[in-house]
Every structure is written in C-alpha cells, then in structure tokens.
Scaffold this active site. Sequence first.
Site, PDB file in Angstrom:
ATOM      1  N   ARG A  18     -12.655 106.936 -56.967  1.00 19.55           N
ATOM      2  CA  ARG A  18     -12.876 105.497 -56.677  1.00 19.55           C
ATOM      3  C   ARG A  18     -14.360 105.052 -56.047  1.00 19.55           C
ATOM      4  O   ARG A  18     -14.317 104.632 -54.863  1.00 19.55           O
ATOM      5  CB  ARG A  18     -11.539 105.045 -55.763  1.00 19.55           C
ATOM      6  CG  ARG A  18     -10.172 105.317 -56.234  1.00 19.55           C
ATOM      7  CD  ARG A  18      -9.094 104.676 -55.351  1.00 19.55           C
ATOM      8  NE  ARG A  18      -7.931 104.900 -56.170  1.00 19.55           N
ATOM      9  CZ  ARG A  18      -6.754 104.220 -55.740  1.00 19.55           C
ATOM     10  NH1 ARG A  18      -6.858 103.141 -54.966  1.00 19.55           N
ATOM     11  NH2 ARG A  18      -5.686 104.500 -56.448  1.00 19.55           N
ATOM     12  N   ARG A  28       3.358 102.079 -47.281  1.00 23.51           N
ATOM     13  CA  ARG A  28       2.040 101.217 -47.628  1.00 23.51           C
ATOM     14  C   ARG A  28       2.197 100.139 -48.640  1.00 23.51           C
ATOM     15  O   ARG A  28       1.335  99.187 -48.946  1.00 23.51           O
ATOM     16  CB  ARG A  28       0.930 102.164 -48.062  1.00 23.51           C
ATOM     17  CG  ARG A  28       0.446 103.120 -46.974  1.00 23.51           C
ATOM     18  CD  ARG A  28      -0.665 104.092 -47.646  1.00 23.51           C
ATOM     19  NE  ARG A  28      -1.629 103.188 -48.259  1.00 23.51           N
ATOM     20  CZ  ARG A  28      -2.208 103.165 -49.581  1.00 23.51           C
ATOM     21  NH1 ARG A  28      -1.540 104.231 -50.116  1.00 23.51           N
ATOM     22  NH2 ARG A  28      -2.974 102.382 -49.987  1.00 23.51           N
ATOM     23  N   LYS A  88       1.088  93.037 -52.468  1.00 23.65           N
ATOM     24  CA  LYS A  88       0.271  93.881 -51.470  1.00 23.65           C
ATOM     25  C   LYS A  88      -1.127  93.424 -52.021  1.00 23.65           C
ATOM     26  O   LYS A  88      -2.131  93.265 -50.785  1.00 23.65           O
ATOM     27  CB  LYS A  88       0.454  95.263 -51.476  1.00 23.65           C
ATOM     28  CG  LYS A  88      -0.342  96.261 -50.879  1.00 23.65           C
ATOM     29  CD  LYS A  88       0.218  97.680 -50.773  1.00 23.65           C
ATOM     30  CE  LYS A  88      -0.669  98.366 -52.027  1.00 23.65           C
ATOM     31  NZ  LYS A  88      -1.860  98.857 -51.787  1.00 23.65           N
ATOM     32  N   ASN A  89      -1.414  94.110 -53.294  1.00 24.31           N
ATOM     33  CA  ASN A  89      -2.959  93.963 -53.453  1.00 24.31           C
ATOM     34  C   ASN A  89      -3.493  92.432 -53.361  1.00 24.31           C
ATOM     35  O   ASN A  89      -4.872  92.448 -53.348  1.00 24.31           O
ATOM     36  CB  ASN A  89      -3.264  94.530 -55.126  1.00 24.31           C
ATOM     37  CG  ASN A  89      -2.707  96.097 -55.000  1.00 24.31           C
ATOM     38  OD1 ASN A  89      -2.902  96.596 -54.006  1.00 24.31           O
ATOM     39  ND2 ASN A  89      -2.513  96.701 -56.122  1.00 24.31           N
ATOM     40  N   CYS A  92      -4.952 106.488 -51.252  1.00 27.30           N
ATOM     41  CA  CYS A  92      -4.430 107.626 -51.841  1.00 27.30           C
ATOM     42  C   CYS A  92      -5.352 108.502 -52.781  1.00 27.30           C
ATOM     43  O   CYS A  92      -6.239 108.034 -52.799  1.00 27.30           O
ATOM     44  CB  CYS A  92      -3.487 106.944 -52.942  1.00 27.30           C
ATOM     45  SG  CYS A  92      -1.888 105.938 -52.338  1.00 27.30           S
ATOM     46  N   ASP A 143      -0.581 101.189 -61.943  1.00 29.00           N
ATOM     47  CA  ASP A 143       0.188 101.549 -60.813  1.00 29.00           C
ATOM     48  C   ASP A 143       1.688 101.364 -61.095  1.00 29.00           C
ATOM     49  O   ASP A 143       2.674 101.487 -60.385  1.00 29.00           O
ATOM     50  CB  ASP A 143       0.271 100.370 -59.785  1.00 29.00           C
ATOM     51  CG  ASP A 143      -1.143 100.365 -58.920  1.00 29.00           C
ATOM     52  OD1 ASP A 143      -1.660 101.519 -59.093  1.00 29.00           O
ATOM     53  OD2 ASP A 143      -1.472  99.491 -58.337  1.00 29.00           O
TER      54      ASP A 143
END
Length: 422
Positions: A123, A400, A22-23, A118, A308
């Site tokens: 961030r 997600r 995903k990232n 999230c 993560d």
Amino acid sequence: MDSILVTGNGPLNGQIPIAGAKNACLTLMPATLLSEEPLTLTNAPRLSDIKTMTALLQSLGAEVSSLQDGQVIAMSSHNLTSQTADYDIVRKMRASNLVLGPLLARFGQAVVSLPGGCAIGARPMDLHVEGLEGLGAEIELKDGYLHAKAPGGLKGAVHEMRFASVGATENIVMAATLAKGTTVLKNAAREPEIVDLVECLRKMGAQISGEGTPTIEIQGVDRLHGATHQVVTDRIELGTYMLAPAICGGEVELLGGRMSLVESFARKLDAAGVSVTETGNGLNVARKNGRVRAVDVVTEPFPGFPTDLQAQMMALMCTAEGTSVLEERIFENRFMHAPELVRMGANIEVHGGTATVTGVESLKGAPVMATDLRASVSLILAGLAAEGETTVSRVYHLDRGYEHVVRKLEGVGARIERIKGQ
C-alpha cells in the site's frame, strides 16, 4: 486475547441494521483539519479505527467529542498545535495518511509517518505524493516520515493518476479545496465514499464537481466553514451481512441498505442463486433453492466487485456447487484466509493472485486464526455454515471494521459468542 465461538445451527431470519461506513467516516474526520469551524458527523460507526483516528486528530490539537453513544462525532480544529502525525498512531491504520493533504493545504506543511494497517500488501504512498507534488508541494521521505511543504501554498493543476486509488483521490481532493485556482483530477476513484466526502466538503463551502466519475474538478476557495454531515451506509458491512443468509439459508433484511452501493456484488449473488430485492427499509436477501452455484469473481475498483468482499465471497464459494475462480487485482497478499478455510475442510488452491475454490458439501468447525479485518469476518461466516464449533482467534482485527457483530448475528438466530481472553 479475545476469540469468537461460532456454532453452525441452520438458517438465519430477521433484520440486521447496517452502520455508517468505516472507510467514509475515516475520510470525513480529517476534513475537520481544513477549517477553523466545527464539523459534526452523524451515523458514525462505533469502531476501534474511529478511536484511532480520534487519537490522531487530538494529537494534532483538534477537539474531538463522541456523542450519542458514539454515533455522533463533534470536531473542531480552531486551535491546532501540531502538523506532525506520529508513527505510534499512524502505524495502527493506513487511513491515518489522510491528514497529509488537509494539513498541507491549510498550513503549508505537514510531517506524516508512513502508515500501517492490515498486512495485505505494501500500500505505497507514491500516488498520494505524486498528486500533491502536482499541486506544487515539495515532499521528502526521511526516517520513515513524509516531510511535505508548500511555502507559497498549493496551486491548482491537471493531474492524472496512474491508478484509481481511493486514498490518493481523497487526499488530493481535500488538498485541492484550498489550492489557488482549478484542479482537474483524472482517473479518480469513483467509490461511494469519495462521493460522500465531496458532499461533505461541498457543505463546508468547497466547489467540486464530477464526483462519482473518473474526472473530478475542484475550484479552490480561500477558506472552508463548518458543517453537519451524515455518514453514508457501510457497503462492505452491508455486503458481508448479505452473505449470512446466502451461506446459511433463511431470509434477512438489511436495514439501511441500498442497491446502488452493492450492484456488482448483488449481480454475483443473483448468479449464484441468491435473491436480493429492495424493500422500503433496505435490502432483503434469501437463498433461492438448495446449494448456491459457483461463480467467478475478479476484484476491481468501484463499480466493480469490491476487494473488501473477496474473502467473504470465498467463504460462500467453499460450499457452492462447482468450481469458482477468484482473482484479486487490488491488493497482493489478500488470500491469507484461504489456509484457515482449508482447515475447515474447504478445497482451495492459491496461485499468486488467483484462488480456485472447488465447493464441498459442508465445512467442519475448527480453530482458526484471523489475519486481517475482512478475513476475520469471512471465517465467522464460514463457521455459521459449518458442522460443529469454530473458534476464531485474533478478533481484534474484527473490531476495526464491524460494530456489535455478535449482537447483530445473534439477532437473526446465529449461535455466536465472544470469549474474553485471559
């Protein structure tokens, strides 16, 4: 609103295919903005975040097509109509800020909303801004938007980041590919997703060296061309499913897994009493004997233990023999899953950025609520090992970052189903 019902029923056995990262995919998609020619990504994950990035690129005028059941993404930015990334899209996902560097590099201007995602910390965008300003950009924050311009184009420079931020590294590297001269980025992030991005940019004609090390050098070029690139395996999905047999017992092979993506994580599992071995098709994971042992964890930038995977590791430690200490050094507010695990009978004490987990014999099923993407899957893992039924609500977070989670876990013997909301 949908929920997921999990019923603990013992060991898991079989194979789980691991999707593209995903990232990595969310970083690769904005790279299309750097060129007029098509960029095609294969092995793409089928996730709601990918749909959000698709919508963002389309709002800028890019053509984006999903092919082969979503596993191929074909993109073209030959006729962009806007350099403004609106709040309504960007607020849904922090990776949206990765359009800033490419737009600024190619068009000399960009207006990008501050990102969302999230609720696991502020961030901030300061590292992105500092890096791009180091390349000659002028950036101003007005009404929640970053207004960036580089009237004379970006210029190569030596820039050292205060923290090895993954997102800032990605934004700066993409911007530097079209800057005049040479850029040397020091204290760069080293994650596999960075390496994957550089490999893609190199296929597009970029001149980059040093990826995977703290110093990346980029020689700017006049233009980039099209390319086809395969998205790297998702190391976080891989690590998550490695924990399934660790928590429940049994033996599971993770298809497409590579030890090089999860070495620090695999070492912790080995110390806890979980066997991880490479096979011809991926990684094989099995719990060795009885309860796992408690191990301490400190989250760090790659190649350290991934933030993560912290929530999922905490779920494993809930039933480990002994006491473990998990220290979160990457994001604040990332222990919001702890109170939900306590509802299932876990013994957890949180003080600031440290959680102390004293293992219990077993967890009990309970209704729990997901607070973010990784927390949601940690509660599912805990439910797999708990006695009775666990209902996880607010699972839109899950969509997600994990494709077909119910199907994949069912395939190795889990009792799990998705309950449609009213």
